[in-house]
Every structure is written in C-alpha cells, then in structure tokens.
Design an enzyme around this catalytic site. Structure first.
Site, PDB file in Angstrom:
ATOM      1  N   ASP A 138      36.766  27.501  62.050  1.00 26.84           N
ATOM      2  CA  ASP A 138      36.550  26.278  62.810  1.00 26.84           C
ATOM      3  C   ASP A 138      37.260  26.335  64.164  1.00 26.84           C
ATOM      4  OD1 ASP A 138      35.803  23.310  62.867  1.00 26.84           O
ATOM      5  OD2 ASP A 138      37.981  23.202  63.115  1.00 26.84           O
ATOM      6  N   ALA A 139      36.554  25.941  65.218  1.00 30.32           N
ATOM      7  CA  ALA A 139      37.122  25.686  66.554  1.00 30.32           C
ATOM      8  C   ALA A 139      38.180  26.704  66.967  1.00 30.32           C
ATOM      9  CB  ALA A 139      37.705  24.271  66.597  1.00 30.32           C
ATOM     10  N   GLU A 183      33.114  29.242  65.176  1.00 29.23           N
ATOM     11  CA  GLU A 183      32.767  28.101  66.020  1.00 29.23           C
ATOM     12  C   GLU A 183      33.673  28.219  67.227  1.00 29.23           C
ATOM     13  OE1 GLU A 183      32.647  23.242  66.218  1.00 29.23           O
ATOM     14  OE2 GLU A 183      34.233  24.273  65.132  1.00 29.23           O
ATOM     15  N   ASP A 216      24.864  25.685  72.026  1.00 28.11           N
ATOM     16  CA  ASP A 216      24.010  25.513  73.201  1.00 28.11           C
ATOM     17  C   ASP A 216      22.541  25.330  72.792  1.00 28.11           C
ATOM     18  OD1 ASP A 216      26.266  25.815  74.704  1.00 28.11           O
ATOM     19  OD2 ASP A 216      25.624  27.625  75.759  1.00 28.11           O
ATOM     20  N   HIS A 246      21.397  24.266  69.908  1.00 30.58           N
ATOM     21  CA  HIS A 246      21.251  22.958  69.270  1.00 30.58           C
ATOM     22  C   HIS A 246      21.200  21.837  70.295  1.00 30.58           C
ATOM     23  CE1 HIS A 246      23.023  19.110  68.042  1.00 30.58           C
ATOM     24  NE2 HIS A 246      22.250  19.251  66.979  1.00 30.58           N
TER      25      HIS A 246
END
Length: 592
Positions: free
Chosen positions: A259-260, A292, A312, A314
C-alpha cells in the site's frame, strides 16, 4: 516450498518444536524488559548492546502474554501473531507449525495468468464464507484473490487500513489456522492468494510502538496518515522485511500488494525488500509483488516488482464515463479519451509532467514496460470507499456502457482486477467504516464530513449530514456483500458476460501475453477509439471501443478473427462501430 520451520522472524514470540518459545523485542530505550504470563512471575529478558531483549523458555502455544516495561506498565507484543483480546489486550502464542497443509507443494501461477479479485474479508463474511465462494470464483475465471489488510485493528469493523499489529491477522475474521485454511482451499482450486500489506503507517489506536520505542517513527516527516516510519533503522527494516517473509513463507501467500509505497523513505528499502524476498523464498515459487505508488516510479517495476495499480487508467476512464472532475479527477479532465488510450498503451499518463492537482512533477517514462506491468481496474476499495456514499460504478452509468468498460478491462493485455461483487453488477455500497474507541470515533466522524465538504455535492451542512457515520454498525452492515445476488435475474446477464470475457481472455490473450507490446491507436471522437498491441506470437490484438452515443464509421474496417463483440452485428458489416459497443479482434500483422 521452503519449510516454515526454517524461517523465524527476528521480532516476536516464536514457538519451537521442542515446546519452548523464544521472545524477542527491540527496545533500546529500556534496560530491562520482562515477559509477563498470567498467574506466574515475570521472566526477565537479556539485553544486547543494540537494544534487543530476548529470552527462551518452555511455554505452550495458546498462552497469553505481555511485555512488562516497568512494574506497572504492560504492553502487548508489537510483533504479536494473534490478538484475541483486541489491540489493547494480551498477545497469544501461536504454534505456526501445527497446521497441516493440504497443498504443501503448491508453486503458484505465472503472472500473465493473473485475474485478480479484491476482497474485504469482513464485508465478505469472514474466511469461512469466502471458502464457500471459491468454486464459483474459479468457474468465473478468477485466478487470484487479493485480501485487503488483515492486521489486527480496534474493534470488529474496519475497512482495513487502521491496523496496528502487522503480524496478527484480525481476530474477528477467524483464527490464524482459519486463514491458512482459506489459502489452502484456494490453492486446491488453482487460485493464488495475495495480501494487501500496509508498511507506510500504523492506525491511530493501539499503536504501542510509539509508546516504547519513539525512534521507530521519524519526527521530521509526516505522511497523510500521521508520523512517518523511520526506515533508516536496521531494526525497523527487519520488522517489515520479516513481516513480508512471514506472510509468504508461513502463511503461503502467493504475493503481496504494498500500500502507498510513495510514503516510504528511503525508497531504496523497497529494492532491498525485493532482493531479500528473492533470497529467502523458494526460487521455484511464483511470488508476485504489487505496488500502489502515487509517484508512478517506473524504475521499481524495472527492478523486478510484478506490477503497479494503474490509477491513471482508472481515473481517465472514470472521468470519461461519469464526467466527474473534482479532486484528482481534475488531472484527467482536459482529454480523458487521449489519457485513457495513453494509459492503455504506455501505462502511466503522468510520466514527469506537472500534475494540476499538486502542481508538482509526477511520474517517469513507462512506455518500454510490458502491459502486464500494470493492473487495470474499473473500481477498487479506494475508488469506492473514498466516495462519500460508497457508491459503485453500477449505480452511476448505463448498464450498456458498463458492459463496454468490462470488455475493455478484461480483454486488455494489462492485468485485470475486479472488486468483490463487480462481476454481477452489485449495487451494494462499500462505505468507509471503523470501530475505534468513542473519542476517536467522534474525530473520525467529524474528519470524514470535513474531507467530503471539499466536494460541491457535500459542501452544505444538509448534504454533509447524509454521509454515513463511519462508526455506526449499520454502515458496516450496509457494506456487506450479499453473495446470493449473483444468481438473481437482474444480475445474471452481467455475470455471464464477465464469465464469457474471462473465457476469451484465458483462451486467446493469456497465452500470448509474454513479450506483448504496444502497437498503435486511433481516436475517432470523445469516447470512441481503437488501440492495439503486438502479442507474443506477433499477432495483433485490437480493441475497438465506443463509449459514445453515436455510431462510428470505420474507414478501414476491422480484420482478423473477432474474439468478442458486445452487440449483435452482421459480421460482414465491418465498417461500423455502434454506439455503446466493443469489438476485439486478433489478426496477423499483414491483415487489414
């Protein structure tokens, strides 16, 4: 697969085959720490010069324990493998060797075969409920399920990103062995299992690391979720590296979604993580690491990460379909059709140019990367859960247009991902939900309303009052998926269409994905375009897409074998692309 008994995390309580348990914790700020067991005298740990405290003694699995920092201060183990009494309770010793795997020789599947299904375990009904759905998911064409974060969080409801015990799977979902049984059952059906891990922050309640070792966090750097983690310290690096190996080698996960990662510094740790996983996991296994990364750092993909979520793609598609342009969607408001085509062909739209949202450069060139380096999706937990009402795309656009979007998603050479229930067009919202202590619940409730007030629809107090209370049990209940919807008449057509698309993907696209690369594109009008790729066998996959309300005339028509068309159309009439339609063809390079 390397035996789990060969891997022992450097942090935490590890139960051994001889009946002893090793306890180990890094706490350089304390000279003495003891292990406190129920109804027994505390057992003091030895301390080395680097601040590691350790002791080994006979202690059975199932024993509850704390670390004693002082006569009156008891804390759970930050590397606890089970928190049956929630985040403020005692930790539980787990015998990780007790579970008898039915699929010990499973090696996973190649990345090109991945069709990912994102699942929130709580909203899906728990581990046992997901096991009951595996046959249907396999029949649909799903080859990997991705579980949203499992780290123990406060209470019994959380959308997943407030965990504070990264080694302890959330106790309200089931036991550690229940989780292993889910993974085992998936492997029996040739389905991979990925885990979403959060290495960039801890949740706001129950984070004991900041209590006993403040240098675990960097006081000079903040993230969107609080104080940044200090990845410059070896012991901190070990905490997360071993966590990754723990899930891969002890629980037999086939991969991790990080995540991130843009919030992790230094970024060099991400390369170290990759190298260490390669060194410590069986080389015969297919292990997939997904990013991500808001920074669009293509170098990490070149370094060996399997793929990145293609935000991008999405965002451009979402703007095209819904005409929403507030917030980060404004970055794609100028020409969403062109942006979508670029994202399909090159991966990133932002490859170093200034982002209007942040006014800072974003991204790196990515056109050289294969399409399988990018994960394409119409929706995910973020893109639904971060909406004020948690509304899905199925409630926002025409079903015919959604069908075209699904065809583009599932027949693109990028790796597709579905969010649970999307395959039948579920309208069940996925709301933001928590179950913190009451004081923190109040802050979260107020913060949610303040965040959503930046959007015009919820700028008034009257509209803000319509935002569901994150702490209400009903908010979670409304987000729970009803699996029986799949067979209801209103959803059957969507489900069968998705199943058909995945069948076409498996037969015609997956075998040709290796060495696939971009070919060409053409835009006729807003929402109407063709995009093509050279596949691994040098055939050309071409997708003709028309989201618009107008029929499009194709001057050169389309050639080759029609793999799929979304509307009935005379095969001999190949110069018209009807409104709200999609055609996929496969041809030789010489055909036109």
């Amino acid at each position: 697969m390397k035996s789990s008994t060969r891997f022992m995390p450097r942090w935490g309580a590890w139960h051994k085959e001889d009946g002893t348990t090793r306890f180990r914790i890094w706490a350089p700020h304390y000279n003495k720490i003891a292990v406190a067991l129920e109804d027994k005298p505390a057992i003091e740990m030895s301390r080395d010069q680097e601040g590691w405290h350790e002791v080994t003694f006979p202690c059975a699995a199932g024993t509850l324990y704390n670390y004693q920092l002082s006569f009156s201060t008891l804390i759970p183990d930050p590397a606890s493998q089970c928190q049956p009494e929630d985040v403020h309770g005692k930790s539980l010793i787990v015998d990780q060797g007790a579970y008898q795997w039915r699929t010990p020789h499973w090696r996973g599947r190649p990345w090109e075969e991945a069709v990912i299904y994102e699942v929130h375990v709580g909203a899906a009904g728990g581990y046992a409920s997901i096991i009951k759905q595996l046959d249907a998911l396999s029949d649909l064409g799903i080859t990997a399920i991705q579980l949203m974060p499992l780290s123990e969080f406060p209470g019994g409801r959380n959308w997943g990103y407030d965990g504070v015990f990264p080694y302890a799977p959330e106790s309200s979902y089931g036991t550690p062995d229940d989780l292993k049984a889910l993974i085992d059952a998936a492997h029996e059906r040739n389905i991979m299992v990925f885990l979403d891990v959060v290495y960039n922050h801890f949740g706001p309640e129950g984070n004991i690391l900041s209590q006993y070792v403040p240098t675990f966090f960097d006081p000079d750097r903040q993230t969107a979720w609080g104080q940044a983690i200090n990845f410059t310290l070896p012991a901190v690096q070990d905490f997360f590296l071993d966590n990754a190996l723990y899930w891969l080698n002890i629980y037999h996960f086939d991969g991790l979604r990080l995540d991130a990662v843009h919030a992790i510094a230094p970024q060099s740790w991400l390369r170290d993580l990759l190298q260490n996983i390669r060194a410590e996991c069986d080389l015969e296994r297919h292990i997939h690491l997904i990013l991500e990364n808001e920074n669009n750092d293509a170098s990490l993909l070149r370094a060996g990460y399997s793929a990145q979520w293609n935000d991008d793609a999405h965002n451009a598609l979402h703007v095209l379909l819904t005409e929403e342009t507030e917030g980060y969607y404004g970055n794609f408001a100028h020409n969403p059709t062109q942006d979508l085509v670029q994202a399909l062909q090159e991966g990133f739209v932002y490859q170093g140019q200034i982002s209007p949202d942040t006014q800072k450069p974003r991204g790196q060139p990515s056109a050289d990367l294969p399409p399988t380096s990018f994960i394409f999706f119409l929706q995910n937990h973020d893109q639904i859960g971060n909406r004020a009402l948690g509304d899905r795309l199925s409630t926002q656009i025409d079903p015919g247009v959604l069908g075209v979007a699904h065809a583009l998603l599932l027949l693109s050479p990028q790796i597709p991902m579905l969010f649970m229930g999307e395959e039948w067009g579920s309208k069940t919202p996925f709301l933001y939900f928590v179950s913190h202590s009451e004081g923190l619940n109040t802050l979260v409730r107020e913060g949610r309303q303040k965040e959503m007030a930046s959007f015009s629809t919820f700028s008034s107090q009257e509209a803000a009052n319509l935002i569901p209370d994150p702490a209400s049990p009903d908010t979670f209940k409304r987000s729970c998926l009803h699996w029986s919807e799949r067979t209801q008449s209103e959803h059957v057509q969507t489900y069968e269409t998705v199943k058909k698309l995945l069948s076409v993907r498996q037969e015609h696209i997956v075998p040709r994905l290796h060495n696939a690369r971009s070919a060409s594109s053409h835009i006729w009008a807003p929402g109407a375009f063709a995009v093509s790729w050279y596949m691994g066998d040098e055939r050309i996959l071409e997708l003709f897409v028309n989201f618009s309300d107008t029929d499009i005339t194709l001057l050169t028509g389309y050639a080759g074998v029609v793999l799929y068309r979304s509307v009935n159309q005379d095969c001999k009439i190949n110069h018209t692309l009807k409104a709200h339609s999609f055609i996929a063809t496969l041809r030789k390079g010489s055909e036109r």
